[in-house]
Design an enzyme around this catalytic site. Structure first.
Site, PDB file in Angstrom:
ATOM      1  CB  VAL A  74      -1.000   0.031   1.184  1.00 32.98           C
ATOM      2  CG1 VAL A  74      -2.043  -1.054   1.048  1.00 32.98           C
ATOM      3  CG2 VAL A  74      -0.285  -0.027   2.528  1.00 32.98           C
ATOM      4  CE1 TYR A 165       0.620   0.922  14.637  1.00 34.54           C
ATOM      5  CE2 TYR A 165       0.014   1.705  16.816  1.00 34.54           C
ATOM      6  CZ  TYR A 165      -0.256   0.936  15.707  1.00 34.54           C
ATOM      7  OH  TYR A 165      -1.399   0.176  15.674  1.00 34.54           O
ATOM      8  N   GLY A 166       2.534   6.182  16.643  1.00 35.11           N
ATOM      9  CA  GLY A 166       1.553   7.144  17.157  1.00 35.11           C
ATOM     10  C   GLY A 166       1.391   8.343  16.228  1.00 35.11           C
ATOM     11  CB  SER A 167       3.797  10.361  14.183  1.00 32.66           C
ATOM     12  OG  SER A 167       4.732  10.442  15.204  1.00 32.66           O
ATOM     13  CE  LYS A 169      -2.490   2.412  13.137  1.00 32.15           C
ATOM     14  NZ  LYS A 169      -3.116   1.974  11.854  1.00 32.15           N
ATOM     15  CB  ALA A 198      -5.950 -11.412  20.552  1.00 32.00           C
TER      16      ALA A 198
HETATM   17  P1  NAD Z   1      -1.548  -7.844  11.703  1.00 33.14           P
HETATM   18  O1  NAD Z   1      -0.060  -7.726  11.657  1.00 33.14           O
HETATM   19  O2  NAD Z   1      -2.141  -9.158  12.069  1.00 33.14           O
HETATM   20  O3  NAD Z   1      -2.178  -7.431  10.300  1.00 33.14           O
HETATM   21  C1  NAD Z   1      -1.663  -6.412   9.520  1.00 33.14           C
HETATM   22  C2  NAD Z   1      -1.645  -6.896   8.085  1.00 33.14           C
HETATM   23  O4  NAD Z   1      -1.217  -5.816   7.243  1.00 33.14           O
HETATM   24  C3  NAD Z   1      -0.645  -8.053   7.870  1.00 33.14           C
HETATM   25  O5  NAD Z   1      -1.312  -9.156   7.286  1.00 33.14           O
HETATM   26  C4  NAD Z   1       0.410  -7.464   6.956  1.00 33.14           C
HETATM   27  O6  NAD Z   1       0.947  -8.403   6.030  1.00 33.14           O
HETATM   28  C5  NAD Z   1      -0.355  -6.359   6.240  1.00 33.14           C
HETATM   29  N1  NAD Z   1       0.517  -5.319   5.736  1.00 33.14           N
HETATM   30  C6  NAD Z   1       1.538  -4.698   6.403  1.00 33.14           C
HETATM   31  N2  NAD Z   1       2.151  -3.810   5.619  1.00 33.14           N
HETATM   32  C7  NAD Z   1       1.519  -3.846   4.412  1.00 33.14           C
HETATM   33  C8  NAD Z   1       1.685  -3.142   3.196  1.00 33.14           C
HETATM   34  N3  NAD Z   1       2.657  -2.220   3.060  1.00 33.14           N
HETATM   35  N4  NAD Z   1       0.842  -3.413   2.168  1.00 33.14           N
HETATM   36  C9  NAD Z   1      -0.129  -4.354   2.301  1.00 33.14           C
HETATM   37  N5  NAD Z   1      -0.328  -5.048   3.438  1.00 33.14           N
HETATM   38  C10 NAD Z   1       0.472  -4.803   4.485  1.00 33.14           C
HETATM   39  O7  NAD Z   1      -2.031  -6.724  12.708  1.00 33.14           O
HETATM   40  P2  NAD Z   1      -3.501  -6.262  13.178  1.00 33.14           P
HETATM   41  O8  NAD Z   1      -3.458  -6.134  14.631  1.00 33.14           O
HETATM   42  O9  NAD Z   1      -4.566  -7.057  12.535  1.00 33.14           O
HETATM   43  O10 NAD Z   1      -3.520  -4.763  12.585  1.00 33.14           O
HETATM   44  C11 NAD Z   1      -4.498  -4.269  11.696  1.00 33.14           C
HETATM   45  C12 NAD Z   1      -4.582  -2.763  11.853  1.00 33.14           C
HETATM   46  O11 NAD Z   1      -5.104  -2.450  13.152  1.00 33.14           O
HETATM   47  C13 NAD Z   1      -3.229  -2.055  11.768  1.00 33.14           C
HETATM   48  O12 NAD Z   1      -3.389  -0.826  11.066  1.00 33.14           O
HETATM   49  C14 NAD Z   1      -2.877  -1.795  13.211  1.00 33.14           C
HETATM   50  O13 NAD Z   1      -1.990  -0.718  13.351  1.00 33.14           O
HETATM   51  C15 NAD Z   1      -4.248  -1.510  13.772  1.00 33.14           C
HETATM   52  N6  NAD Z   1      -4.337  -1.641  15.220  1.00 33.14           N
HETATM   53  C16 NAD Z   1      -4.323  -2.868  15.812  1.00 33.14           C
HETATM   54  C17 NAD Z   1      -4.447  -2.951  17.193  1.00 33.14           C
HETATM   55  C18 NAD Z   1      -4.502  -4.277  17.898  1.00 33.14           C
HETATM   56  O14 NAD Z   1      -4.764  -4.285  19.109  1.00 33.14           O
HETATM   57  N7  NAD Z   1      -4.268  -5.389  17.207  1.00 33.14           N
HETATM   58  C19 NAD Z   1      -4.548  -1.784  17.967  1.00 33.14           C
HETATM   59  C20 NAD Z   1      -4.574  -0.552  17.330  1.00 33.14           C
HETATM   60  C21 NAD Z   1      -4.488  -0.502  15.962  1.00 33.14           C
END
Ligand code: NAD
Length: 299
Positions: A74, A165-167, A169, A198
């Protein structure tokens, strides 16, 4: 009233695992045709493979749904445009974009390098910009669109070790604010989810017992609502473990200092009143806020 997505096309980034995968399965189960994007890298953004995206496509097809896989990074605008072209060629429209792809490069600010910032901002912020930009004209022409950003409490409230990450987000909240204003006349609604779940992102930062209570399935209903016909716009929905709340940016009522008090000491003397959250309100647009400062003030 039941929420369905029959005839709708949904593009979800980072849908090969974690939250994105569960969102994708839920959209497909409610009738959507789904584009599963995932570049299949590791948690810190290195490596890539299309097997993660394809596995979710296989899962959806097995359950009788419709989905295609795409391995675009992306952060790469050309790859994103090719993904949108692929989706348009296959399905002829894109109704919903879920910007979910993300990586982590957690380090204290003291130990951070510029590359950590660049990579994390590229994936979260530029990734969401690239995807939103590539679907924007499609949605404008359709007079219909739903775009979701994925933020984090680490950005909304701060967390040690997550400056990059915080910046990134928090920047997504700014992007949502502006796109929700610009999309209004074309029925494009733009919202943000702030999940707790999770996944491999959280598997080593939360205790096992807590992780069991916060499966991604307990976030996804909020995502589907924010992407539905009845969706609000410009909402930040915090979601985790089946619990939901909304977050917003508010501002206290303006306090005018007369010229006789207009000094650092004057600000200090009135700071209790300036920072009195009992007077706080949210603004719909920048002009509402600016007007409060331009309005002539007595005294
Ligand atoms: P995850 O690592 O399981 O899933 C993230 C997915 O994004 C992975 O499958 C990865 O291959 C894909 N990805 C990463 N970089 C990419 C790129 N450049 N192009 C295409 N795909 C890419 O993590 P998750 O927890 O499911 O995270 C999903 C979203 O939720 C993220 O944006 C994360 O920052 C956000 N988030 C998660 C939590 C949490 O508690 N899990 C909390 C706050 C925010």
């Amino acid at each position: 009233m039941s929420i369905r997505f029959d005839g709708k096309v949904v593009l979800i980034t980072g849908a090969g695992a974690g939250l994105g995968r569960v969102h994708a399965l839920a959209f497909a189960a409610r009738g959507a045709k789904v584009v599963i994007n995932d570049f299949g890298g590791s948690r810190d953004g290195t490596g890539s493979s299309t097997t993660a995206a394809q596995a979710v496509v296989d899962e959806i097809r097995k359950a009788g749904g419709t989905a295609i896989a795409n391995g675009a990074n992306v952060a790469d605008a050309e790859q994103v445009q090719a993904m949108v072209d692929q989706a348009m060629a296959e399905f002829g429209r894109i109704d919903i974009l879920v910007n979910n792809a993300g990586i982590l490069r957690d380090k204290s600010f003291a130990k951070s390098q510029p590359e950590d910032f660049k990579l994390v901002l590229d994936v979260h912020l530029m990734g969401s910009i690239n995807c939103s930009k590539a679907v924007w004209d499609v949605m404008r022409a359709q007079n219909y669109g739903r775009i979701l950003m994925t933020t984090s409490a680490a950005g909304l409230y701060g967390n040690f070790g997550q400056a990059n990450y915080g910046s990134a987000k928090m920047a997504l909240v700014g992007l949502m604010n502006v796109l929700s204003v610009e999309g209004r006349k074309n029925n494009i609604k733009v919202n943000t989810i702030a999940p707790v779940a999770a996944t491999r992102m959280t598997e080593d930062v939360l205790p096992a017992e807590a992780l069991q209570r916060i499966q991604p399935e307990r976030v996804t209903p909020g995502v589907l609502y924010l992407c539905s016909e009845e969706a609000p716009t410009k909402v930040i929905l915090a979601a985790g473990g089946g619990t939901f709340s909304t977050a917003t940016i508010m501002e206290t009522a303006p306090v005018h200092l007369p010229d006789t008090e207009l000094s650092p000491e004057g600000v200090a003397a009135r700071f209790g009143q300036i920072a009195d959250w009992n007077t706080a309100r949210a603004y719909n647009e920048v002009n509402e806020q600016v007007q409060m400062f331009l309005a002539p003030v007595a005294g």
